[in-house]
Design a protein around this motif. Structure first.
Motif, PDB file in Angstrom:
ATOM      1  N   ASN A  46       0.968  -0.977   0.215  1.00  0.00           N
ATOM      2  CA  ASN A  46      -0.083  -0.176   0.326  1.00  0.00           C
ATOM      3  C   ASN A  46       1.216   1.078   0.135  1.00  0.00           C
ATOM      4  O   ASN A  46       1.415   1.646   1.066  1.00  0.00           O
ATOM      5  N   ASP A  49       0.730   3.710   3.183  1.00  0.00           N
ATOM      6  CA  ASP A  49       1.509   3.649   3.885  1.00  0.00           C
ATOM      7  C   ASP A  49       2.855   4.007   4.460  1.00  0.00           C
ATOM      8  O   ASP A  49       3.295   3.684   4.981  1.00  0.00           O
ATOM      9  N   PRO A  87      -2.971  -4.877   2.313  1.00  0.00           N
ATOM     10  CA  PRO A  87      -2.377  -4.327   1.360  1.00  0.00           C
ATOM     11  C   PRO A  87      -3.276  -4.994  -0.739  1.00  0.00           C
ATOM     12  O   PRO A  87      -3.608  -5.151  -0.511  1.00  0.00           O
ATOM     13  N   TYR A  88      -2.238  -3.728  -1.707  1.00  0.00           N
ATOM     14  CA  TYR A  88      -2.703  -3.669  -2.719  1.00  0.00           C
ATOM     15  C   TYR A  88      -1.809  -4.902  -3.046  1.00  0.00           C
ATOM     16  O   TYR A  88      -0.707  -5.226  -2.573  1.00  0.00           O
ATOM     17  N   GLN A 216      -6.188  -1.623  -5.884  1.00  0.00           N
ATOM     18  CA  GLN A 216      -6.398  -2.024  -4.554  1.00  0.00           C
ATOM     19  C   GLN A 216      -7.841  -2.240  -4.712  1.00  0.00           C
ATOM     20  O   GLN A 216      -8.782  -2.825  -5.104  1.00  0.00           O
TER      21      GLN A 216
END
Length: 526
Positions: A46, A49, A87-88, A216
């Motif tokens: 991400n 972050d 997370p992506y 995402q």
């Protein structure tokens, strides 16, 4: 022994079939980024972050997210699945100029997107969310596919039209990126046309030349499949970039009425004198489409010739019906008339010549343009509303693929396999439309362009891509040039000039709609 071997053989056979079924089959020239079996080639990240982290803290966070991918993402039936957390999913590989193919389906209230070269994003919305005027830059009702993190009020941030499929169905995206420019084709419709994508994480720097794709997710389950990519070679990239991006409107989403769809984009031409105006009305059967559909090819040349441009959005049939407009077609037609009056009311502010305004559009937008050209002036000189006092008359109209009548009997006589028009009067399929014709004759007289032609009307230009065949079934009865032949006959009988162009047409003076509009709008005033 045999009783044990047989189940094992069957199990292995089933496993082999399942693995074979999951094998990706990219189109020619593409390669698979997702193998349909596991998370090979992907890691968790991400970027938000870690955007402000440095040193050991950043490294630790990156390692944590990379390892966390399998806790939130899984593979089911050849699909990459996430429940809306974590997370992506990020490709290990980075990309420069490319074409990406990807399919997804999601659920209500989910929010997702595809990050390009690590930057947000081609947006995925739940389009059923209600627009909140307190958050004017968040517009899920306009559909998915736009570059949501670009600057508000710029082309490409919102998609050209809404083409999201219902929940439970797969949506298909084709994304091409060359340099910073992005083209998005969503469910076969172009929704972003070469718009530059902005560097979200550092607005002052150019868009990254290379970077990964990121899928995402937050807010609900999303499934992805058929993820394929091809690298775009330098010669192809050069050809695409030879056409510059469309300019952003001088005035973006100007409201001409209270409904959220009653909006105008306006491009002001560079002109010392009051400029002529092209009023563009998009097609889509009064049921879909968007303001840039069909305009992009004309817009740069119009501005170059000193012609300002306004593109109108309007209520579709469903929205007019929800507003209790009867018949429903009155909604889009009267919206276009009101938009024209509003633009005339801005003539001094926008440096416009009120006497030189032409309408253009395709299909339903063409029908609307002709309705404006032939309808008696809707100006109300006694109105307390200054906009309503403005004229709705035109210098001319030049259109593509127009329906010139909304009379079902005329349609059937001209083209026996006609199917169009019942929705305009809330009558459904064509057979019922034809059967109910006698009950709606006053509506036909008011809303059919053919019925409105009178000697004092402005000239019109009709362009079709196929030659006419009156009385014969047509491959595309909704856009047949039979419409044009019969309107031209009717116009000539009433002393109205009507140019008709199709393959093999005689006496063609202007080969294209654009040529005709430029000639009319830039001609010396008499």
């Amino acid at each position: 022994m045999k009783s044990r071997v047989l189940p094992v053989v069957l199990l292995l056979s089933a496993l082999f079939v399942a693995l074979r079924a999951a094998e990706p089959k990219p189109p020619e020239g593409f390669r698979a980024l997702f193998n349909g079996r596991d998370l090979t080639g992907w890691h968790g990240l991400n970027p938000h972050d870690v955007a402000k982290l440095t040193g050991e803290k950043r490294d630790a966070k990156l390692a944590s997210m990379r390892a966390d991918l399998s806790n939130h993402w899984r593979v089911e039936n050849g699909e990459l699945v996430n429940a809306g957390t974590g997370p992506y999913a990020t490709t290990d590989e980075e990309f420069g100029d490319y074409e990406l193919l990807i399919e997804y389906k999601t659920v209500a209230k989910a929010d997702s997107g595809i990050y390009l070269r690590g930057q947000p994003q081609v947006q995925i919305w739940d389009k059923n969310q209600v627009f909140d005027p307190k958050r004017p830059d968040r517009r899920p009702h306009l559909g998915s596919g736009g570059l949501f993190n670009n600057t508000p009020k710029t082309l490409g941030r919102d998609p050209i039209m809404v083409v999201d499929k219902p929940f439970g169905q797969w949506n298909t995206l084709r994304i091409r990126q060359i340099g910073a420019r992005v083209w998005v084709t969503f469910n076969t419709r172009l929704v972003v046309e070469g718009a530059p994508m902005e560097n979200y994480f550092d607005k002052g720097k150019p868009f990254p030349a290379r970077g990964p794709f990121m899928l995402q997710t937050h807010g609900g389950e999303i499934r992805w499949r058929a993820i394929y990519v091809r690298d775009i070679p330098a010669d192809e990239a050069k050809r695409e970039l030879a056409t510059p991006p469309l300019p952003n409107p001088t005035h973006y989403d100007v409201a001409y009425g209270p409904h959220p769809k009653q909006l105008i984009h306006f491009w002001k031409a560079d002109s010392a004198a009051p400029a002529p105006l092209l009023l563009f009305i998009h097609g889509g059967g009064w049921q879909n489409g968007g303001r840039l559909s069909g305009l992009g090819a004309m817009l740069p040349e119009m501005l170059k010739r000193g012609i300002s441009v306004a593109s109108v959005e309007y209520r579709f049939i469903a929205e007019a019906t929800a507003d209790n407009v009867s018949p429903p077609v009155k909604g889009p037609l009267h919206d276009a008339a009101r938009a024209l009056q509003f633009i005339r009311s801005k003539a001094a502010e926008w440096n416009l010549d009120k006497s030189r305004i032409a309408a253009s559009g395709g299909s339903a937008g063409a029908c609307t343009s002709l309705w404006l050209a032939f309808h008696p002036d809707l100006a109300d000189p006694a109105s307390a509303d200054p906009v309503a006092r403005e004229s709705t008359r035109l210098l001319c109209a030049a259109v593509n693929g127009a329906q010139t009548t909304l009379d079902p009997q005329q349609m059937k006589d001209w083209t026996p396999n006609s199917t169009y028009g019942g929705h305009a009067f809330a009558l459904g399929k064509f057979d019922n439309f034809l059967a109910q014709r006698g009950t709606i004759l006053p509506w036909i007289a008011e809303y059919s362009p053919y019925a409105l032609v009178t000697r004092d009307d402005p000239p019109v230009y009709l362009f079709y891509t196929v030659a006419p065949a009156l009385g014969q079934p047509a491959k595309d009865p909704t856009h047949t040039s039979n419409f044009g032949v019969k309107l031209q006959e009717h116009c000539r009988a009433n002393g109205v000039t009507c140019d008709l162009v199709y393959p093999g047409a005689p006496d063609v003076k202007h080969a294209t709609t654009q040529d005709y509009l430029i000639a009319k709008l830039t001609a010396p005033k008499r």
